[in-house]
Design a protein around this motif. Structure first.
Motif, short mmCIF file in Angstrom:
data_model
loop_
_atom_site.label_atom_id
_atom_site.label_comp_id
_atom_site.label_asym_id
_atom_site.label_seq_id
_atom_site.Cartn_x
_atom_site.Cartn_y
_atom_site.Cartn_z
N PHE A 117 0.86 -1.19 0.00
CA PHE A 117 0.00 0.00 0.00
C PHE A 117 0.89 1.23 0.00
CE2 PHE A 117 -2.65 3.18 2.31
CZ PHE A 117 -3.61 3.34 1.32
N ILE A 118 0.81 2.03 -1.06
CA ILE A 118 1.58 3.26 -1.18
C ILE A 118 0.69 4.38 -0.66
CG2 ILE A 118 2.84 4.80 -2.73
CD1 ILE A 118 3.13 2.28 -4.57
N LYS A 119 1.05 4.91 0.48
CA LYS A 119 0.15 5.80 1.22
C LYS A 119 -0.13 7.12 0.54
CE LYS A 119 1.42 3.70 5.58
NZ LYS A 119 2.03 3.86 6.88
N ASP A 120 0.89 7.80 0.02
CA ASP A 120 0.65 9.13 -0.54
C ASP A 120 -0.20 9.08 -1.81
OD1 ASP A 120 2.74 7.98 -1.98
OD2 ASP A 120 3.79 9.88 -2.28
N LYS A 121 -0.18 7.96 -2.53
CA LYS A 121 -1.00 7.82 -3.74
C LYS A 121 -2.23 6.96 -3.50
CE LYS A 121 2.90 8.27 -6.87
NZ LYS A 121 3.67 7.66 -7.96
N SER A 122 -2.35 6.40 -2.30
CA SER A 122 -3.43 5.46 -1.96
C SER A 122 -3.53 4.33 -2.98
CB SER A 122 -4.78 6.19 -1.86
OG SER A 122 -4.76 7.04 -0.75
N ARG A 123 -2.39 3.84 -3.42
CA ARG A 123 -2.36 2.74 -4.38
C ARG A 123 -2.14 1.43 -3.63
NH1 ARG A 123 -2.10 1.49 -9.53
NH2 ARG A 123 -2.00 3.64 -10.24
N LEU A 124 -2.94 0.44 -3.99
CA LEU A 124 -2.85 -0.87 -3.37
C LEU A 124 -2.53 -1.91 -4.43
CD1 LEU A 124 -3.25 -2.84 -0.97
CD2 LEU A 124 -5.68 -2.91 -1.61
N LYS A 125 -1.58 -2.77 -4.10
CA LYS A 125 -1.26 -3.92 -4.94
C LYS A 125 -1.46 -5.17 -4.09
CE LYS A 125 2.24 -1.56 -7.67
NZ LYS A 125 3.64 -1.59 -8.14
N ILE A 126 -2.19 -6.12 -4.62
CA ILE A 126 -2.37 -7.42 -3.97
C ILE A 126 -1.76 -8.46 -4.89
CG2 ILE A 126 -4.00 -9.09 -3.04
CD1 ILE A 126 -5.98 -6.78 -2.66
N ILE A 127 -0.81 -9.21 -4.36
CA ILE A 127 -0.06 -10.15 -5.18
C ILE A 127 -0.18 -11.54 -4.57
CG2 ILE A 127 2.22 -10.72 -6.11
CD1 ILE A 127 2.87 -7.66 -5.45
N HIS A 128 -0.63 -12.50 -5.38
CA HIS A 128 -0.62 -13.90 -4.96
C HIS A 128 0.77 -14.43 -5.29
CE1 HIS A 128 -1.43 -18.29 -5.34
NE2 HIS A 128 -2.08 -18.03 -4.22
N LEU A 129 1.45 -14.97 -4.30
CA LEU A 129 2.83 -15.39 -4.50
C LEU A 129 2.95 -16.74 -5.20
CD1 LEU A 129 4.29 -14.20 -1.08
CD2 LEU A 129 4.40 -13.04 -3.29
N GLY A 130 1.81 -17.32 -5.54
CA GLY A 130 1.79 -18.57 -6.29
C GLY A 130 1.60 -18.30 -7.77
N GLU A 131 0.71 -19.06 -8.38
CA GLU A 131 0.50 -19.00 -9.82
C GLU A 131 -0.27 -17.77 -10.28
OE1 GLU A 131 -1.48 -22.60 -10.85
OE2 GLU A 131 0.15 -23.86 -10.14
N ASP A 132 -1.15 -17.24 -9.44
CA ASP A 132 -2.06 -16.17 -9.87
C ASP A 132 -1.36 -14.82 -10.09
OD1 ASP A 132 -4.09 -18.02 -9.80
OD2 ASP A 132 -4.74 -17.44 -7.78
N GLY A 133 -0.32 -14.53 -9.37
CA GLY A 133 0.42 -13.29 -9.56
C GLY A 133 -0.36 -12.07 -9.07
N LEU A 134 -0.31 -10.99 -9.85
CA LEU A 134 -0.93 -9.73 -9.48
C LEU A 134 -2.45 -9.83 -9.57
CD1 LEU A 134 -0.29 -6.75 -8.72
CD2 LEU A 134 -0.41 -6.23 -11.15
N LEU A 135 -3.14 -9.59 -8.45
CA LEU A 135 -4.59 -9.67 -8.40
C LEU A 135 -5.25 -8.30 -8.46
CD1 LEU A 135 -4.95 -12.28 -5.50
CD2 LEU A 135 -5.00 -12.71 -7.96
N PHE A 136 -4.59 -7.31 -7.90
CA PHE A 136 -5.19 -5.97 -7.78
C PHE A 136 -4.07 -4.94 -7.84
CE2 PHE A 136 -6.85 -2.33 -5.41
CZ PHE A 136 -8.12 -2.19 -5.93
N ASN A 137 -4.26 -3.86 -8.61
CA ASN A 137 -3.29 -2.78 -8.69
C ASN A 137 -4.01 -1.51 -9.11
OD1 ASN A 137 -1.07 -1.14 -8.93
ND2 ASN A 137 -0.23 -2.14 -10.73
N GLU A 138 -4.60 -0.85 -8.11
CA GLU A 138 -5.38 0.37 -8.39
C GLU A 138 -5.25 1.36 -7.24
OE1 GLU A 138 -9.47 -0.39 -9.34
OE2 GLU A 138 -8.96 -2.07 -10.66
N GLU A 139 -5.62 2.60 -7.55
CA GLU A 139 -5.69 3.61 -6.50
C GLU A 139 -7.04 3.50 -5.81
OE1 GLU A 139 -4.74 7.56 -7.78
OE2 GLU A 139 -2.81 6.95 -8.61
N LEU A 140 -7.03 3.64 -4.50
CA LEU A 140 -8.26 3.59 -3.72
C LEU A 140 -8.85 4.99 -3.62
CD1 LEU A 140 -7.06 1.28 -0.81
CD2 LEU A 140 -8.08 0.62 -2.99
N ASN A 141 -10.15 5.07 -3.43
CA ASN A 141 -10.82 6.38 -3.31
C ASN A 141 -10.60 6.97 -1.96
OD1 ASN A 141 -11.74 6.13 -5.89
ND2 ASN A 141 -13.65 5.15 -5.26
#
Length: 141
Positions: A117-141
């Protein structure tokens, strides 16, 4: 002609000054080189240790000031949409002024998910460390 004589005199004085410093130290060339290398090796280690301690102290101070209730983190609502957090143990790796990095571990202690979670941009990345990889990469409201 005077310039040439003055130039030669200056050069001889400079060369005399250089040989005098070696004699005054009482060290031969090898000992001077060894002493210089030891000083050079010691200095970066001290600087790294000091800067590392400073960063750790700043991060620790910020963590103490920040909200310690993990469930109230701004990004938790979105994380819960992608990860069943009740099935995993949370480990906060980094929580400083700029970012918060968390791992979600299985009961066996294996890291399954990573969130950044990058606080100043309110950007969240959710990463599955297995096969699925990057699940979410967006700025939150």
């Amino acid at each position: 002609m005077k310039r040439i004589i003055i130039g030669i005199a200056l050069l001889s004085m400079l060369s005399a000054c250089q040989t005098g410093t070696e004699e005054n130290n009482g060290l031969d060339n090898d000992e001077q080189t060894q002493a210089t290398e030891e000083n050079i090796e010691a200095e970066p280690n001290n600087q790294e240790a000091e800067s590392g301690q400073t960063e750790d102290n700043e991060e620790q101070e910020y963590s103490e000031e920040s909200n310690t209730d993990e469930d109230s983190f701004q990004e938790m609502e979105v994380i819960e949409e992608y990860i069943d957090v009740s099935d995993y143990q949370r480990e906060i790796e980094t929580d400083n002024r700029n970012t918060r990095v968390m791992f979600f571990k299985s009961d066996q202690g294996e890291k399954e998910y990573k969130t950044v979670f990058i606080k100043d941009k309110s950007r969240l990345k959710i990463i599955h460390l297995g096969e699925d990889g990057l699940l979410f990469n967006e700025e939150l409201n």
